[in-house]
Design a protein around this motif. Structure first.
Motif, PDB file in Angstrom:
ATOM      1  N   MET A  84       8.036  -7.236   7.488  1.00 62.92           N
ATOM      2  CA  MET A  84       7.159  -7.261   6.318  1.00 62.92           C
ATOM      3  C   MET A  84       5.722  -7.432   6.760  1.00 62.92           C
ATOM      4  O   MET A  84       5.392  -8.275   7.579  1.00 62.92           O
ATOM      5  CB  MET A  84       7.562  -8.408   5.388  1.00 62.92           C
ATOM      6  CG  MET A  84       6.665  -8.579   4.173  1.00 62.92           C
ATOM      7  SD  MET A  84       6.765  -7.167   3.064  1.00 62.92           S
ATOM      8  CE  MET A  84       5.370  -7.456   2.011  1.00 62.92           C
ATOM      9  N   SER A  85       4.837  -6.613   6.229  1.00 65.53           N
ATOM     10  CA  SER A  85       3.423  -6.710   6.561  1.00 65.53           C
ATOM     11  C   SER A  85       2.869  -8.067   6.146  1.00 65.53           C
ATOM     12  O   SER A  85       3.278  -8.658   5.151  1.00 65.53           O
ATOM     13  CB  SER A  85       2.644  -5.601   5.843  1.00 65.53           C
ATOM     14  OG  SER A  85       1.263  -5.788   5.995  1.00 65.53           O
ATOM     15  N   THR A  86       1.921  -8.554   6.927  1.00 68.97           N
ATOM     16  CA  THR A  86       1.250  -9.811   6.579  1.00 68.97           C
ATOM     17  C   THR A  86      -0.040  -9.551   5.811  1.00 68.97           C
ATOM     18  O   THR A  86      -0.799 -10.474   5.558  1.00 68.97           O
ATOM     19  CB  THR A  86       0.930 -10.609   7.863  1.00 68.97           C
ATOM     20  OG1 THR A  86       0.116  -9.803   8.732  1.00 68.97           O
ATOM     21  CG2 THR A  86       2.206 -10.994   8.580  1.00 68.97           C
ATOM     22  N   ASP A  87      -0.311  -8.292   5.458  1.00 68.32           N
ATOM     23  CA  ASP A  87      -1.513  -7.929   4.723  1.00 68.32           C
ATOM     24  C   ASP A  87      -1.535  -8.681   3.391  1.00 68.32           C
ATOM     25  O   ASP A  87      -0.658  -8.486   2.542  1.00 68.32           O
ATOM     26  CB  ASP A  87      -1.516  -6.413   4.483  1.00 68.32           C
ATOM     27  CG  ASP A  87      -2.790  -5.922   3.821  1.00 68.32           C
ATOM     28  OD1 ASP A  87      -3.475  -6.726   3.168  1.00 68.32           O
ATOM     29  OD2 ASP A  87      -3.099  -4.728   3.971  1.00 68.32           O
ATOM     30  N   LEU A  98      12.616  -1.883  -5.295  1.00 61.54           N
ATOM     31  CA  LEU A  98      12.755  -0.563  -4.686  1.00 61.54           C
ATOM     32  C   LEU A  98      11.455  -0.133  -4.020  1.00 61.54           C
ATOM     33  O   LEU A  98      11.436   0.365  -2.889  1.00 61.54           O
ATOM     34  CB  LEU A  98      13.174   0.459  -5.741  1.00 61.54           C
ATOM     35  CG  LEU A  98      14.591   0.319  -6.295  1.00 61.54           C
ATOM     36  CD1 LEU A  98      14.765   1.197  -7.534  1.00 61.54           C
ATOM     37  CD2 LEU A  98      15.630   0.672  -5.236  1.00 61.54           C
ATOM     38  N   LEU A  99      10.349  -0.332  -4.719  1.00 58.87           N
ATOM     39  CA  LEU A  99       9.051   0.033  -4.142  1.00 58.87           C
ATOM     40  C   LEU A  99       8.747  -0.794  -2.901  1.00 58.87           C
ATOM     41  O   LEU A  99       8.260  -0.267  -1.893  1.00 58.87           O
ATOM     42  CB  LEU A  99       7.938  -0.161  -5.183  1.00 58.87           C
ATOM     43  CG  LEU A  99       7.574   1.049  -6.039  1.00 58.87           C
ATOM     44  CD1 LEU A  99       6.552   0.653  -7.087  1.00 58.87           C
ATOM     45  CD2 LEU A  99       7.059   2.198  -5.189  1.00 58.87           C
ATOM     46  N   ILE A 123       7.950   0.620   0.828  1.00 64.43           N
ATOM     47  CA  ILE A 123       6.682   0.338   1.509  1.00 64.43           C
ATOM     48  C   ILE A 123       6.926  -0.292   2.878  1.00 64.43           C
ATOM     49  O   ILE A 123       6.243   0.023   3.855  1.00 64.43           O
ATOM     50  CB  ILE A 123       5.801  -0.577   0.630  1.00 64.43           C
ATOM     51  CG1 ILE A 123       5.354   0.174  -0.636  1.00 64.43           C
ATOM     52  CG2 ILE A 123       4.573  -1.064   1.415  1.00 64.43           C
ATOM     53  CD1 ILE A 123       4.686  -0.712  -1.667  1.00 64.43           C
ATOM     54  N   THR A 124       7.910  -1.169   2.947  1.00 66.88           N
ATOM     55  CA  THR A 124       8.203  -1.865   4.205  1.00 66.88           C
ATOM     56  C   THR A 124       9.175  -1.095   5.090  1.00 66.88           C
ATOM     57  O   THR A 124       9.595  -1.595   6.136  1.00 66.88           O
ATOM     58  CB  THR A 124       8.774  -3.266   3.923  1.00 66.88           C
ATOM     59  OG1 THR A 124       9.958  -3.141   3.116  1.00 66.88           O
ATOM     60  CG2 THR A 124       7.746  -4.125   3.191  1.00 66.88           C
ATOM     61  N   GLU A 125       9.530   0.110   4.671  1.00 67.45           N
ATOM     62  CA  GLU A 125      10.419   0.997   5.432  1.00 67.45           C
ATOM     63  C   GLU A 125      11.799   0.392   5.683  1.00 67.45           C
ATOM     64  O   GLU A 125      12.416   0.630   6.716  1.00 67.45           O
ATOM     65  CB  GLU A 125       9.772   1.417   6.756  1.00 67.45           C
ATOM     66  CG  GLU A 125       8.502   2.218   6.586  1.00 67.45           C
ATOM     67  CD  GLU A 125       8.087   2.926   7.857  1.00 67.45           C
ATOM     68  OE1 GLU A 125       7.900   2.244   8.882  1.00 67.45           O
ATOM     69  OE2 GLU A 125       7.955   4.158   7.823  1.00 67.45           O
ATOM     70  N   GLU A 126      12.277  -0.358   4.724  1.00 67.02           N
ATOM     71  CA  GLU A 126      13.631  -0.899   4.815  1.00 67.02           C
ATOM     72  C   GLU A 126      14.641  -0.024   4.076  1.00 67.02           C
ATOM     73  O   GLU A 126      15.840  -0.272   4.137  1.00 67.02           O
ATOM     74  CB  GLU A 126      13.664  -2.323   4.249  1.00 67.02           C
ATOM     75  CG  GLU A 126      12.793  -3.305   5.015  1.00 67.02           C
ATOM     76  CD  GLU A 126      12.689  -4.648   4.333  1.00 67.02           C
ATOM     77  OE1 GLU A 126      13.738  -5.316   4.228  1.00 67.02           O
ATOM     78  OE2 GLU A 126      11.586  -5.023   3.881  1.00 67.02           O
ATOM     79  N   MET A 127      14.143   0.983   3.364  1.00 63.79           N
ATOM     80  CA  MET A 127      14.994   1.888   2.610  1.00 63.79           C
ATOM     81  C   MET A 127      14.648   3.314   2.995  1.00 63.79           C
ATOM     82  O   MET A 127      13.527   3.598   3.426  1.00 63.79           O
ATOM     83  CB  MET A 127      14.798   1.664   1.102  1.00 63.79           C
ATOM     84  CG  MET A 127      15.720   2.483   0.219  1.00 63.79           C
ATOM     85  SD  MET A 127      15.582   2.028  -1.535  1.00 63.79           S
ATOM     86  CE  MET A 127      16.654   0.583  -1.578  1.00 63.79           C
ATOM     87  N   TRP A 162       0.851   1.151  -0.459  1.00 62.90           N
ATOM     88  CA  TRP A 162       1.810   1.948   0.333  1.00 62.90           C
ATOM     89  C   TRP A 162       1.056   2.956   1.185  1.00 62.90           C
ATOM     90  O   TRP A 162       1.329   3.131   2.377  1.00 62.90           O
ATOM     91  CB  TRP A 162       2.767   2.643  -0.625  1.00 62.90           C
ATOM     92  CG  TRP A 162       3.934   3.371   0.001  1.00 62.90           C
ATOM     93  CD1 TRP A 162       4.265   3.436   1.325  1.00 62.90           C
ATOM     94  CD2 TRP A 162       4.934   4.129  -0.697  1.00 62.90           C
ATOM     95  NE1 TRP A 162       5.392   4.198   1.499  1.00 62.90           N
ATOM     96  CE2 TRP A 162       5.831   4.628   0.282  1.00 62.90           C
ATOM     97  CE3 TRP A 162       5.155   4.425  -2.045  1.00 62.90           C
ATOM     98  CZ2 TRP A 162       6.932   5.423  -0.072  1.00 62.90           C
ATOM     99  CZ3 TRP A 162       6.247   5.202  -2.384  1.00 62.90           C
ATOM    100  CH2 TRP A 162       7.118   5.692  -1.405  1.00 62.90           C
ATOM    101  N   TRP A 163       0.058   3.584   0.589  1.00 63.16           N
ATOM    102  CA  TRP A 163      -0.767   4.550   1.318  1.00 63.16           C
ATOM    103  C   TRP A 163      -1.499   3.883   2.475  1.00 63.16           C
ATOM    104  O   TRP A 163      -1.529   4.386   3.597  1.00 63.16           O
ATOM    105  CB  TRP A 163      -1.739   5.200   0.339  1.00 63.16           C
ATOM    106  CG  TRP A 163      -2.716   6.161   0.941  1.00 63.16           C
ATOM    107  CD1 TRP A 163      -4.069   6.007   1.049  1.00 63.16           C
ATOM    108  CD2 TRP A 163      -2.423   7.458   1.500  1.00 63.16           C
ATOM    109  NE1 TRP A 163      -4.636   7.111   1.634  1.00 63.16           N
ATOM    110  CE2 TRP A 163      -3.654   8.016   1.923  1.00 63.16           C
ATOM    111  CE3 TRP A 163      -1.252   8.188   1.680  1.00 63.16           C
ATOM    112  CZ2 TRP A 163      -3.736   9.273   2.524  1.00 63.16           C
ATOM    113  CZ3 TRP A 163      -1.342   9.445   2.284  1.00 63.16           C
ATOM    114  CH2 TRP A 163      -2.559   9.963   2.691  1.00 63.16           C
TER     115      TRP A 163
END
Length: 247
Positions: free
Chosen positions: A1-4, A78-79, A83-87, A122-123
């Motif tokens: 998961m991003s820390t952003d 889902l989103l 975004i985290t590329e887990e799906m 996401w972008w």
């Protein structure tokens, strides 16, 4: 998961906005399509604790699993997983975006705005890393074709990444792959086509090349720059499109 922290804030807002849509007590699911144990897995535990393994069956069978209430309940998670590329972004991304865009003309403004904000992050997450499961060119298709969003602000954000290697490598992928696609007539496609013919891609490639940290990245960027500079590559018949924002 991003820390952003911006991503975390956008996702928190997304969850908060859609929290008005609890999981329906009774959900009709095609039992020929989805085994009962998979339905139970997607209905067990807090939403934010559900992983891709629990929610991918819903994404694959969303048309025969519940209705709009189920979709809007699951949408934030889902989103986030996309975004985290887990799906699986290749499959789930276009389906999720297409379903949202098909219905969100009836949604409150705050729900549409929360989704658009998440797409913007996401972008940014995509431009900040290379490779990604969905590179920038494929995410642009989801943004323009499925979500029906104006690509202009996303392309403008790309232009602000000058000197960032990952974002430049996404440009290289766009330059390399875009001409091989079937030309689209949609306004979003014309807008990306016109942007690709302008000066921004070459500038991003050159500045990315100047700071390239690996021989592979340097080769990719140099090859893309050479390709972009070929006159036939930039001899486009489209004009920049004007779009009015998300629907």
């Amino acid at each position: 998961m991003s820390t952003d922290p911006d991503l975390r804030t956008a996702l928190d807002h997304l969850y908060e906005t859609f929290s008005r849509h609890p999981l329906p007590e009774d959900t009709v699911v095609c039992d020929h399509c989805v085994p009962p144990e998979l339905v139970r897995a997607a209905r067990t535990g807090p939403l934010r604790s559900l992983g891709a393994e629990a929610l991918e069956p819903y994404a694959w069978n969303h048309s025969t699993w519940g209705g709009e209430a189920d979709f809007r309940h699951y949408l934030p998670r889902l989103l986030e997983l996309l975004i985290t590329e887990e799906m699986d972004g290749w499959f789930v991304g276009p389906i999720l975006a297409g379903r949202a865009a098909a219905h969100w003309h009836d949604w409150p403004d705050d729900e549409r705005d929360a989704v658009v904000a998440a797409v913007g992050l996401w972008w940014r997450e995509t431009l900040g890393a290379y490779p990604r499961e969905l590179d920038a060119s494929h995410l642009l298709e989801i943004i323009g074709r499925e979500f029906r969003l104006d690509p202009a602000p996303y392309l403008a954000a790309w232009e602000e990444t000058a000197g960032e290697e990952a974002a430049a490598r996404h440009v290289a992928a766009l330059v390399r792959d875009w001409r091989g696609r079937v030309a689209g007539r949609d306004a979003w496609y014309a807008a990306v086509d016109a942007w690709l013919a302008g000066p921004a891609p070459a500038r991003l490639l050159r500045e990315g090349l100047a700071g390239a940290r690996s021989p592979r990245a340097e080769r990719e960027l140099r090859a893309a720059l050479d390709l972009w500079e070929e006159p036939r590559h930039r001899d486009l018949s489209v004009a920049p499109a004007r779009l009015g924002g998300h629907e």
